[in-house]
Design an enzyme around this catalytic site. Structure first.
Site, short mmCIF file in Angstrom:
data_model
loop_
_atom_site.label_atom_id
_atom_site.label_comp_id
_atom_site.label_asym_id
_atom_site.label_seq_id
_atom_site.Cartn_x
_atom_site.Cartn_y
_atom_site.Cartn_z
N CYS A 1 69.18 25.50 58.18
CA CYS A 1 68.01 24.75 57.76
C CYS A 1 66.97 25.67 57.12
O CYS A 1 67.21 26.24 56.06
CB CYS A 1 67.45 23.94 58.93
SG CYS A 1 66.39 22.57 58.44
N HIS B 1 72.16 21.01 61.59
CA HIS B 1 71.92 21.41 62.97
C HIS B 1 72.99 20.81 63.88
O HIS B 1 73.65 19.83 63.53
CB HIS B 1 70.56 20.89 63.45
CG HIS B 1 69.39 21.55 62.82
ND1 HIS B 1 68.99 22.82 63.14
CD2 HIS B 1 68.51 21.10 61.89
CE1 HIS B 1 67.91 23.14 62.44
NE2 HIS B 1 67.60 22.11 61.67
#
Length: 491
Positions: free
Chosen positions: A340, A437
């Protein structure tokens, strides 16, 4: 009244507050939720206001604090935005993004949030009442401490909420940090008498050693406050196996050997529970590298985790000298994974022309991936099914980010999502980045991914390990606390 399971409870609730942050409120609520569920109750967790960059994506398309997602798991429920209607995600030392019922509504300074806070109570109560009407029992977690009387006006997190909802409160103190007698007695001394009247009792958490040595202190607290004591809970040794609110608050037992993964503890680190399954792998050694420390020379893989402020944490990373360490690590043949915000940092440039995460402008990235990132107002928030390109193994993960990344290294994607390329890999294959994630929670993917580095498959089933730990936590609380008395307070 007879509850949904013939228990005599119907839409009741109680609240666990703490004498400070990190006294173990989240863990206590998770354990009580599991204990209540094992009694046949339909139970749900609730936290009116949370401050955390460790967020979970919910089935109803929003985000809540990761601790409430764990508590939902303890209840046998899917996480819902109603379980944490106000989530504050710090972006700077003095400001945070405000998430209301799963959706971003604003960014505000601490003072600005103080002005906004009283307007949020209606939404908080709306979420609470929905949960209360759907379950026999709701166990509510406070935030910080009710002794922070400077924050009492307009409070929605502790006594302000307890007064509005007319809830009994149990105050938890942390003996591990010292001064627990003063913590509990002092809280009673400084809070409003009408607030203190809602406190039905106290408990002491995180005791190490012979509990009987605290008998005199325990009696003193009870005598001085007039509150009922619900017990002293010894240190729960397996707490590290459960997701924590603070990236640095819980640590796995240190290992001397194994594939060495180093994660940089960024100043605005987010969704660091990505590491949890790796901590439990017996062939893996994980180091959370704090500020001021050099990257260990024996690191096999460095993870740049998610962050709530990509450009801000690029500056933080450079201030630690980690940009030089990463270059040297890569030159030595080491591997790097960015997740991310960490993925965004690995590129050439991170641009924020509209000032979404801070002052408008752009910041030079680490230049380890041939990509560029532009921050955009739209936030991508969803669970995904992906396929890892290198191994062909499917896995589940989730996205929770702003910004779009593109460049030549995107021609070598980390994964595919709905047949579209996701992430990027450098030409030498040693630097990888992905927006996904939660990938390491997928047991098959984790085994395949570690296998590429020569780590033997352990057979760890992470979800089952967390479930066993929740059961062990409930057993631990049943053995040392008056759990029946605690649950019996609910009204």
């Amino acid at each position: 009244m007879v509850g949904r399971n013939g228990t005599g409870l119907l839409g009741r609730a109680l609240m666990i507050q703490g004498t400070g942050s990190d006294v173990g409120k989240s863990m206590l609520v998770a354990g009580l939720c599991r204990a209540a569920r094992r009694r046949g109750l339909s139970v749900a967790p609730f936290k009116p206001q949370n401050m955390s960059n460790n967020a979970a994506v919910t089935g109803d398309g929003g985000e809540i604090g990761r601790a409430q997602a764990l508590q939902a798991m303890a209840c046998g429920l899917e996480p819902l935005t109603d379980m944490n209607p106000v989530l504050l995600k710090p972006e700077t030392d003095v400001g945070a993004q405000i998430i209301l019922q799963g959706r971003r509504i604003a960014s505000a300074s601490a003072r600005g949030y103080g002005d906004l806070k009283p307007t949020l109570m209606a939404a908080v109560m709306e979420s609470f009442q929905r949960l209360k009407s759907a379950h026999d029992l709701v166990i509510v977690e406070g935030a910080g401490s009710p002794a922070e009387i400077n924050l009492r006006a307009g409070d929605i997190a502790n006594m302000g909420f307890a007064r509005e909802a007319d809830l009994p409160v149990v105050l938890a103190g942390d003996i591990d940090r010292g001064g627990v007698i003063a913590q509990i007695v002092g809280t009673q001394a400084v809070i409003d008498p009408a607030d203190a009247a809602l406190v039905a009792g106290f408990l002491v958490n995180k005791f190490r050693g012979d509990v009987s040595l605290f008998d005199e202190g325990y009696r003193f607290i009870a005598d001085r406050t007039g509150w009922r004591g619900f017990g002293v809970l010894p240190w729960f040794a397996n707490a590290w196996k459960l997701p924590a609110e603070d990236a640095l608050s819980l640590h796995a037992p240190k290992r001397e050997h194994g594939f060495h993964i180093v994660c940089l503890a960024l100043s605005r680190i987010a969704n660091f529970d990505d590491l949890d399954p790796l901590l439990q792998e017996p062939g893996v050694r994980v180091t959370m590298l704090g500020p001021g420390r050099a990257l260990p020379g024996d690191a096999d893989l460095v993870i740049l985790p998610g962050t709530k402020s990509t450009r801000g944490d690029l500056a933080f990373l450079r201030a630690q000298g980690w940009h030089l360490d990463l270059t040297a690590h890569h030159r030595r043949g080491g591997h790097i994974l960015g997740i991310c915000g960490g993925y965004q940092m690995l590129g050439r440039v991170v641009a924020d022309p509209d000032g979404i995460e801070g002052p408008a402008g752009e910041t030079e990235g680490l230049g380890l991936l041939e990509i560029e990132t532009v921050m955009t107002p739209e936030k991508r928030l969803c669970e995904v099914e992906a396929v890892h390109r290198a191994s062909g193994v499917p896995f589940r993960g989730y996205e929770i980010h702003i910004g779009q990344s593109d460049g030549p290294d995107r021609a070598r994607p980390f994964a595919t999502v709905a047949e579209a390329a996701e992430g990027a890999i450098s030409a030498d294959g040693r630097v990888e980045g992905s927006y996904l994630h939660g990938m390491f929670r997928d047991d098959r993917f984790r085994a395949a991914w570690l296998g590429r580095f020569g780590v033997a498959a352990s057979g760890l089933v992470h979800g089952e390990a967390v479930e066993r730990t929740l059961d062990a936590l409930a057993d631990h609380m049943e053995a040392h606390l008056d759990v029946g008395g605690l649950l019996g307070l609910a009204r």
